[in-house]
Design a protein around this motif. Sequence first.
Motif, PDB file in Angstrom:
ATOM      1  N   VAL A 150       0.841  -1.198   0.000  1.00  0.00           N
ATOM      2  CA  VAL A 150       0.000   0.000   0.000  1.00  0.00           C
ATOM      3  C   VAL A 150       0.876   1.248   0.000  1.00  0.00           C
ATOM      4  N   GLU A 151       1.939   1.213   0.810  1.00  0.00           N
ATOM      5  CA  GLU A 151       2.822   2.380   0.922  1.00  0.00           C
ATOM      6  C   GLU A 151       3.558   2.646  -0.401  1.00  0.00           C
ATOM      7  N   VAL A 152       4.071   1.584  -1.024  1.00  0.00           N
ATOM      8  CA  VAL A 152       4.811   1.756  -2.279  1.00  0.00           C
ATOM      9  C   VAL A 152       3.877   2.222  -3.391  1.00  0.00           C
ATOM     10  N   ALA A 153       2.684   1.624  -3.447  1.00  0.00           N
ATOM     11  CA  ALA A 153       1.730   2.002  -4.495  1.00  0.00           C
ATOM     12  C   ALA A 153       1.361   3.476  -4.397  1.00  0.00           C
ATOM     13  N   ALA A 154       1.204   3.983  -3.168  1.00  0.00           N
ATOM     14  CA  ALA A 154       0.846   5.390  -2.986  1.00  0.00           C
ATOM     15  C   ALA A 154       1.939   6.301  -3.542  1.00  0.00           C
ATOM     16  N   LEU A 155       3.205   5.898  -3.362  1.00  0.00           N
ATOM     17  CA  LEU A 155       4.315   6.705  -3.876  1.00  0.00           C
ATOM     18  C   LEU A 155       4.367   6.669  -5.404  1.00  0.00           C
ATOM     19  N   GLU A 156       3.989   5.532  -5.990  1.00  0.00           N
ATOM     20  CA  GLU A 156       4.043   5.383  -7.448  1.00  0.00           C
ATOM     21  C   GLU A 156       2.948   6.172  -8.162  1.00  0.00           C
ATOM     22  N   GLU A 157       1.928   6.571  -7.409  1.00  0.00           N
ATOM     23  CA  GLU A 157       0.776   7.220  -8.042  1.00  0.00           C
ATOM     24  C   GLU A 157       1.014   8.685  -8.391  1.00  0.00           C
ATOM     25  N   GLY A 158       2.120   9.265  -7.918  1.00  0.00           N
ATOM     26  CA  GLY A 158       2.306  10.703  -8.079  1.00  0.00           C
ATOM     27  C   GLY A 158       3.008  11.121  -9.370  1.00  0.00           C
ATOM     28  N   GLY A 159       3.172  10.206 -10.314  1.00  0.00           N
ATOM     29  CA  GLY A 159       3.807  10.564 -11.574  1.00  0.00           C
ATOM     30  C   GLY A 159       5.323  10.521 -11.540  1.00  0.00           C
ATOM     31  N   ALA A 160       5.888   9.827 -10.545  1.00  0.00           N
ATOM     32  CA  ALA A 160       7.340   9.760 -10.410  1.00  0.00           C
ATOM     33  C   ALA A 160       7.963   8.829 -11.455  1.00  0.00           C
ATOM     34  N   GLY A 161       9.210   9.139 -11.801  1.00  0.00           N
ATOM     35  CA  GLY A 161       9.967   8.228 -12.654  1.00  0.00           C
ATOM     36  C   GLY A 161      10.699   7.188 -11.838  1.00  0.00           C
ATOM     37  N   GLY A 162      10.924   7.493 -10.561  1.00  0.00           N
ATOM     38  CA  GLY A 162      11.636   6.547  -9.700  1.00  0.00           C
ATOM     39  C   GLY A 162      11.125   6.604  -8.278  1.00  0.00           C
ATOM     40  N   VAL A 163      10.983   5.422  -7.690  1.00  0.00           N
ATOM     41  CA  VAL A 163      10.598   5.323  -6.275  1.00  0.00           C
ATOM     42  C   VAL A 163      11.656   4.481  -5.573  1.00  0.00           C
ATOM     43  N   ALA A 164      12.225   5.001  -4.484  1.00  0.00           N
ATOM     44  CA  ALA A 164      13.203   4.251  -3.682  1.00  0.00           C
ATOM     45  C   ALA A 164      12.602   4.004  -2.312  1.00  0.00           C
ATOM     46  N   THR A 165      12.867   2.809  -1.770  1.00  0.00           N
ATOM     47  CA  THR A 165      12.315   2.503  -0.449  1.00  0.00           C
ATOM     48  C   THR A 165      13.352   1.829   0.435  1.00  0.00           C
ATOM     49  N   PHE A 166      13.213   2.039   1.746  1.00  0.00           N
ATOM     50  CA  PHE A 166      13.995   1.326   2.753  1.00  0.00           C
ATOM     51  C   PHE A 166      13.015   0.732   3.756  1.00  0.00           C
ATOM     52  N   THR A 167      13.218  -0.534   4.093  1.00  0.00           N
ATOM     53  CA  THR A 167      12.394  -1.172   5.122  1.00  0.00           C
ATOM     54  C   THR A 167      13.308  -1.688   6.221  1.00  0.00           C
ATOM     55  N   GLY A 168      13.055  -1.301   7.462  1.00  0.00           N
ATOM     56  CA  GLY A 168      13.786  -1.825   8.609  1.00  0.00           C
ATOM     57  C   GLY A 168      12.977  -2.958   9.225  1.00  0.00           C
ATOM     58  N   VAL A 169      13.674  -4.064   9.548  1.00  0.00           N
ATOM     59  CA  VAL A 169      13.005  -5.275  10.034  1.00  0.00           C
ATOM     60  C   VAL A 169      13.635  -5.686  11.365  1.00  0.00           C
TER      61      VAL A 169
END
Lengths: 145, 85
Positions: free
Chosen positions: A15-34
């Motif tokens: 859900v979090e990644v999809a929300a970032l992709e919806e804004g017309g970006a050419g690139g989305v970077a993510t970090f997940t801490g586990v």
Amino acid sequence: MIRVSVDPAPIALGVEVAALEEGGAGGVATFTGVVRTDDGVEALELEHYPGMTEAALCALAEAAVARWNLLGVSIVHRVGRMTAGERIVFVGTAAAHRREALDSCAYLIDRLKTDAPFWKREWLAGGTRWVEPRAGDEEAAAVWS
Amino acid sequence: MGLTMLYFAWVRERVGAGEERVDPPEGVQTVAGLIEWLSARSDGHAAAFAAPSRLRAAIDQRFVPLDAALNGAREVAIFPPVTGG
């Protein structure tokens, strides 16, 4: 888009990644801490300073948007008790190009570690212990100033 | 003029409370002075504040060094170094 959330609920990565992709970006970077399973740690408990935490995360997000001209930033930090393998934190950035997205994502997680009022406590078979900051955390955050 | 004190993590545990109202005397002008003054309130306070080099602080929800002046502060938080992320 700036999204900051401090919540005991599990982090829904898709859900979090999809929300970032919806804004017309050419690139989305993510970090997940586990939550790691080092040294017999059974669970991790995150305490924070309500009000100050959200303000600190918003300030970091706004600084990243201004510095890298981002289209979107999400910082989602879990609080309360979580077990090994569960997500503690999600940082995602959306930009026109990959370099801005990747650099700002690294900036945000490095600075979050020193600039936001969270405290970790480990639960072990024999009791609990508060986590000490790592020596490298201050250096990693200082790189970005 | 009273202050709201907030404590987090092992500082909270040693003090025995997460929040309290205090009314420091006029001579207490910095966070370090406040910590020293608070140490006399109970054995728990003394244990929490025994090693100021291990403490960090915020005034009105902004990080400050321990030598920061209190003037006008409404809320002061004392806690260990942060460990989020």
